[in-house]
Design a protein around this motif. Structure first.
Motif, PDB file in Angstrom:
ATOM      1  N   ALA A   7      -2.276 -26.255  20.071  1.00 49.67           N
ATOM      2  CA  ALA A   7      -2.090 -24.938  19.457  1.00 49.67           C
ATOM      3  C   ALA A   7      -1.848 -25.073  17.959  1.00 49.67           C
ATOM      4  O   ALA A   7      -2.354 -24.285  17.153  1.00 49.67           O
ATOM      5  N   LEU A   8      -1.079 -26.081  17.590  1.00 47.95           N
ATOM      6  CA  LEU A   8      -0.807 -26.300  16.162  1.00 47.95           C
ATOM      7  C   LEU A   8      -2.100 -26.653  15.421  1.00 47.95           C
ATOM      8  O   LEU A   8      -2.424 -26.061  14.389  1.00 47.95           O
ATOM      9  N   LEU A   9      -2.838 -27.606  15.972  1.00 42.93           N
ATOM     10  CA  LEU A   9      -4.048 -28.066  15.294  1.00 42.93           C
ATOM     11  C   LEU A   9      -5.102 -26.962  15.212  1.00 42.93           C
ATOM     12  O   LEU A   9      -5.848 -26.877  14.239  1.00 42.93           O
ATOM     13  N   ALA A  10      -5.158 -26.124  16.215  1.00 39.37           N
ATOM     14  CA  ALA A  10      -6.138 -25.038  16.205  1.00 39.37           C
ATOM     15  C   ALA A  10      -5.902 -24.121  15.016  1.00 39.37           C
ATOM     16  O   ALA A  10      -6.848 -23.553  14.453  1.00 39.37           O
ATOM     17  N   ARG A  11      -4.643 -23.993  14.608  1.00 41.82           N
ATOM     18  CA  ARG A  11      -4.344 -23.109  13.471  1.00 41.82           C
ATOM     19  C   ARG A  11      -4.663 -23.776  12.140  1.00 41.82           C
ATOM     20  O   ARG A  11      -4.630 -23.135  11.092  1.00 41.82           O
ATOM     21  N   GLY A  12      -4.984 -25.082  12.168  1.00 37.08           N
ATOM     22  CA  GLY A  12      -5.322 -25.782  10.934  1.00 37.08           C
ATOM     23  C   GLY A  12      -6.812 -25.861  10.668  1.00 37.08           C
ATOM     24  O   GLY A  12      -7.230 -26.236   9.578  1.00 37.08           O
ATOM     25  N   ALA A  13      -7.627 -25.505  11.671  1.00 40.15           N
ATOM     26  CA  ALA A  13      -9.076 -25.604  11.493  1.00 40.15           C
ATOM     27  C   ALA A  13      -9.597 -24.413  10.708  1.00 40.15           C
ATOM     28  O   ALA A  13      -9.083 -23.302  10.822  1.00 40.15           O
ATOM     29  N   ARG A  14     -10.642 -24.666   9.913  1.00 41.99           N
ATOM     30  CA  ARG A  14     -11.292 -23.559   9.226  1.00 41.99           C
ATOM     31  C   ARG A  14     -12.041 -22.705  10.257  1.00 41.99           C
ATOM     32  O   ARG A  14     -12.384 -23.188  11.336  1.00 41.99           O
ATOM     33  N   PRO A  15     -12.304 -21.435   9.911  1.00 35.32           N
ATOM     34  CA  PRO A  15     -13.002 -20.572  10.876  1.00 35.32           C
ATOM     35  C   PRO A  15     -14.400 -21.084  11.192  1.00 35.32           C
ATOM     36  O   PRO A  15     -15.047 -21.705  10.350  1.00 35.32           O
ATOM     37  N   THR A  16     -14.856 -20.801  12.384  1.00 35.01           N
ATOM     38  CA  THR A  16     -16.186 -21.250  12.802  1.00 35.01           C
ATOM     39  C   THR A  16     -17.030 -20.059  13.223  1.00 35.01           C
ATOM     40  O   THR A  16     -16.519 -18.961  13.428  1.00 35.01           O
ATOM     41  N   THR A  17     -18.314 -20.336  13.365  1.00 33.19           N
ATOM     42  CA  THR A  17     -19.264 -19.286  13.713  1.00 33.19           C
ATOM     43  C   THR A  17     -19.524 -19.298  15.210  1.00 33.19           C
ATOM     44  O   THR A  17     -19.745 -20.358  15.798  1.00 33.19           O
ATOM     45  N   GLU A  18     -19.537 -18.130  15.795  1.00 29.13           N
ATOM     46  CA  GLU A  18     -19.867 -18.027  17.207  1.00 29.13           C
ATOM     47  C   GLU A  18     -21.350 -18.352  17.401  1.00 29.13           C
ATOM     48  O   GLU A  18     -22.175 -18.028  16.537  1.00 29.13           O
ATOM     49  N   ALA A  19     -21.660 -18.995  18.503  1.00 28.36           N
ATOM     50  CA  ALA A  19     -23.059 -19.371  18.759  1.00 28.36           C
ATOM     51  C   ALA A  19     -23.835 -18.164  19.265  1.00 28.36           C
ATOM     52  O   ALA A  19     -24.235 -18.085  20.426  1.00 28.36           O
ATOM     53  N   THR A  20     -24.072 -17.230  18.381  1.00 26.16           N
ATOM     54  CA  THR A  20     -24.838 -16.042  18.757  1.00 26.16           C
ATOM     55  C   THR A  20     -26.315 -16.400  18.910  1.00 26.16           C
ATOM     56  O   THR A  20     -26.756 -17.484  18.503  1.00 26.16           O
ATOM     57  N   THR A  21     -27.061 -15.467  19.447  1.00 26.95           N
ATOM     58  CA  THR A  21     -28.510 -15.679  19.579  1.00 26.95           C
ATOM     59  C   THR A  21     -29.137 -15.903  18.206  1.00 26.95           C
ATOM     60  O   THR A  21     -30.013 -16.767  18.039  1.00 26.95           O
ATOM     61  N   GLU A  22     -28.647 -15.159  17.215  1.00 26.06           N
ATOM     62  CA  GLU A  22     -29.196 -15.300  15.867  1.00 26.06           C
ATOM     63  C   GLU A  22     -28.960 -16.714  15.323  1.00 26.06           C
ATOM     64  O   GLU A  22     -29.865 -17.346  14.766  1.00 26.06           O
ATOM     65  N   VAL A  23     -27.749 -17.216  15.520  1.00 29.98           N
ATOM     66  CA  VAL A  23     -27.430 -18.567  15.032  1.00 29.98           C
ATOM     67  C   VAL A  23     -28.268 -19.600  15.770  1.00 29.98           C
ATOM     68  O   VAL A  23     -28.835 -20.523  15.160  1.00 29.98           O
ATOM     69  N   ARG A  24     -28.375 -19.449  17.070  1.00 29.89           N
ATOM     70  CA  ARG A  24     -29.177 -20.403  17.855  1.00 29.89           C
ATOM     71  C   ARG A  24     -30.646 -20.368  17.415  1.00 29.89           C
ATOM     72  O   ARG A  24     -31.295 -21.400  17.311  1.00 29.89           O
TER      73      ARG A  24
ATOM     74  N   GLY B  81     -26.785 -28.028  18.272  1.00 25.23           N
ATOM     75  CA  GLY B  81     -26.758 -27.417  16.940  1.00 25.23           C
ATOM     76  C   GLY B  81     -25.506 -26.579  16.695  1.00 25.23           C
ATOM     77  O   GLY B  81     -24.820 -26.757  15.683  1.00 25.23           O
ATOM     78  N   PRO B  82     -25.174 -25.637  17.612  1.00 24.16           N
ATOM     79  CA  PRO B  82     -23.958 -24.835  17.401  1.00 24.16           C
ATOM     80  C   PRO B  82     -22.685 -25.694  17.348  1.00 24.16           C
ATOM     81  O   PRO B  82     -21.780 -25.414  16.570  1.00 24.16           O
ATOM     82  N   GLU B  83     -22.639 -26.734  18.180  1.00 22.49           N
ATOM     83  CA  GLU B  83     -21.470 -27.630  18.156  1.00 22.49           C
ATOM     84  C   GLU B  83     -21.360 -28.339  16.805  1.00 22.49           C
ATOM     85  O   GLU B  83     -20.264 -28.488  16.254  1.00 22.49           O
ATOM     86  N   LEU B  84     -22.500 -28.810  16.312  1.00 22.78           N
ATOM     87  CA  LEU B  84     -22.495 -29.494  15.011  1.00 22.78           C
ATOM     88  C   LEU B  84     -22.064 -28.548  13.895  1.00 22.78           C
ATOM     89  O   LEU B  84     -21.325 -28.929  12.991  1.00 22.78           O
ATOM     90  N   LEU B  85     -22.545 -27.308  13.976  1.00 25.90           N
ATOM     91  CA  LEU B  85     -22.175 -26.328  12.952  1.00 25.90           C
ATOM     92  C   LEU B  85     -20.662 -26.131  12.940  1.00 25.90           C
ATOM     93  O   LEU B  85     -20.028 -26.144  11.874  1.00 25.90           O
ATOM     94  N   ARG B  86     -20.081 -25.979  14.108  1.00 26.37           N
ATOM     95  CA  ARG B  86     -18.621 -25.786  14.170  1.00 26.37           C
ATOM     96  C   ARG B  86     -17.888 -27.043  13.714  1.00 26.37           C
ATOM     97  O   ARG B  86     -16.848 -26.967  13.051  1.00 26.37           O
ATOM     98  N   TYR B  87     -18.410 -28.206  14.105  1.00 26.35           N
ATOM     99  CA  TYR B  87     -17.799 -29.488  13.699  1.00 26.35           C
ATOM    100  C   TYR B  87     -17.672 -29.554  12.181  1.00 26.35           C
ATOM    101  O   TYR B  87     -16.621 -29.897  11.631  1.00 26.35           O
ATOM    102  N   PHE B  88     -18.754 -29.207  11.472  1.00 23.52           N
ATOM    103  CA  PHE B  88     -18.716 -29.267  10.009  1.00 23.52           C
ATOM    104  C   PHE B  88     -17.918 -28.094   9.430  1.00 23.52           C
ATOM    105  O   PHE B  88     -17.215 -28.252   8.441  1.00 23.52           O
ATOM    106  N   GLN B  89     -18.042 -26.918  10.047  1.00 24.25           N
ATOM    107  CA  GLN B  89     -17.302 -25.768   9.515  1.00 24.25           C
ATOM    108  C   GLN B  89     -15.797 -26.023   9.532  1.00 24.25           C
ATOM    109  O   GLN B  89     -15.093 -25.678   8.588  1.00 24.25           O
ATOM    110  N   ARG B  90     -15.303 -26.600  10.612  1.00 19.27           N
ATOM    111  CA  ARG B  90     -13.864 -26.834  10.716  1.00 19.27           C
ATOM    112  C   ARG B  90     -13.370 -27.772   9.618  1.00 19.27           C
ATOM    113  O   ARG B  90     -12.224 -27.729   9.216  1.00 19.27           O
TER     114      ARG B  90
END
Lengths: 235, 172
Positions: free
Chosen positions: A17-34, B21-30
């Motif tokens: 829980a602590l480490l999760a709050r230290g990560a930068r935000p990430t992108t959801e794997a939406t259809t657009e991203v995929r 690909g999505p996993e790699l993106l999150r890996y680098f984003q974090r």
């Protein structure tokens, strides 16, 4: 060790829980991203195929990179090649090599070691190249930046280059009678140190070219110099 | 030397990059934020260039790709020109969908992680951010699993100890 201990993320929830709050935000794997990731992969494949066709068809009219094998035209005896001529060892580094863009060190299969310096990046496309062969002066800076910042021996695929070189042996020496004598893998003149040394240089060249083209910049007219000094090479 | 057909290599490249690909993106984003799409593009270019070496077994192929990502990350330097045409569309999408607001707490936690040193920091982040097992991390780091277990224990103790000091963020 239990399965849980091998996967502490599932049990060590307090730390998680602590480490999760230290990560930068990430992108959801939406259809657009995929879809965009898939398009990126497809573009890499198609760019590579187009480049291969371009190289195959236009080799004689595009200015070749300066980094070459350095073997053509060198005179060797057919049965007793003096490999010392190939290593180009000189006591002094060339002027440009005294302030190189990159320096790499590697070991040869026979136990010798080499220091390879790369630099003197130039952009000099053939002005008479076909109209559909694009060139871009940004290639020079992109290549220079790559040489200066990349871990070249990590990104250069030396093993794959050796495989490619063995598939198509274009390494030859000139015999006394002027005939071309192959000295690649499987020939009587095979020298593993020579093969490896050439593969390092060619693999770096491919890595530089691929990097520049991955940025959307054609590598046409791009060249750079290399000089190595090796000790303990099989001569 | 494996003798797979070129088309087979191409399909495997598209399959594995499509999947991770999505996993790699999150890996680098974090870890690096906005340059992540460009690093993903670099991983894909490298995987394509080395596709003849892509392991046949799926999980090994996945870890092999993460090994490339890990190497690129180690050589990453912020501010370097990395604006690849390949990643232009993804960059635009990511910049629209993500707001990179770092709280003071997040920055403080990352400082704590960095203070562990690269090996220990990598073990705890790969464990808790990516969900890798310690055995998988051992393969990535090229060390015995026992070494990774020790690194995890030391990292955990150091982080929990740091939390008891005044400067560390508190667990809510």
């Amino acid at each position: 060790m239990t399965q849980d201990k091998d996967h502490p993320a599932g049990t060590d929830r307090e730390l998680g829980a602590l480490l999760a709050r230290g990560a930068r935000p990430t992108t959801e794997a939406t259809t657009e991203v995929r879809d965009q990731l898939a398009e990126m992969a497809a573009a890499i494949v198609s760019t590579n195929q187009a480049r291969s066709r371009r190289r195959a068809g236009l080799i004689s009219v595009i200015v070749a990179p300066i980094l070459v094998l350095g073997v053509a035209g060198t005179a060797y005896a057919v049965t007793n090649i003096d490999w010392s001529q190939l290593w180009h060892n000189t006591p002094e580094w060339a002027e440009w090599a005294q302030d190189p863009d990159a320096t790499v060190h590697y070991a040869l299969p026979g136990g010798g070691t080499c220091e390879l310096r790369l630099g003197e990046v130039v952009y000099s496309p053939d002005p008479n190249r076909p109209a559909d062969v694009a060139a871009d002066p940004r290639a020079e800076q992109a290549a220079r930046d790559f040489l200066r910042t990349a871990d070249l021996l990590t990104v250069a695929d030396v093993d794959a280059m050796i495989t490619a070189m063995r598939d198509k042996d274009e390494n030859w020496a000139q015999a006394d009678d002027g005939t071309a004598v192959p000295f690649g893998y499987g020939t009587d003149n095979y020298n593993a140190d020579v093969e490896y040394n050439m593969a390092v240089k060619q693999a770096i060249q491919v890595a530089v070219t691929d990097h520049v083209e991955s940025m959307g910049i054609p590598s046409t007219g791009l060249g750079f110099q290399s000089q190595e000094q090796c000790t303990g090479a099989d001569q | 030397m494996r003798g797979r057909a070129r088309d087979g290599d191409e399909q495997r490249f598209l399959d594995i990059t499509g999947e991770i690909g999505p996993e790699l993106l999150r890996y680098f984003q974090r870890r690096i934020g906005s340059d992540a799409p460009d690093l993903v593009a670099e991983v894909m270019v490298t995987v394509w260039r080395k596709r003849a070496l892509l392991p046949l077994e799926h999980e090994h192929a996945r870890m092999w790709c993460f090994g490339i990502a890990r190497n690129l990350l180690r050589n990453y330097s912020r501010g370097e020109q990395r604006r690849s045409e390949l990643s232009r569309a993804l960059r635009a999408t990511v910049s629209v969908t993500d707001v990179e607001l770092d709280s003071e707490e997040a920055v403080a936690i990352r400082d704590l992680i960095y203070q562990l040193g690269p090996d220990l920091a990598e073990v705890v982040t790969l464990t808790h951010w990516e969900g890798f097992s310690l055995a998988e991390i051992a393969r990535l780091q090229g060390v015995p699993a026992a070494t990774v277990r020790g690194r995890y224990r030391r990292a955990r103790l150091a982080l929990l100890a740091a939390l008891s000091t005044d400067v560390a963020p508190t667990l809510l």
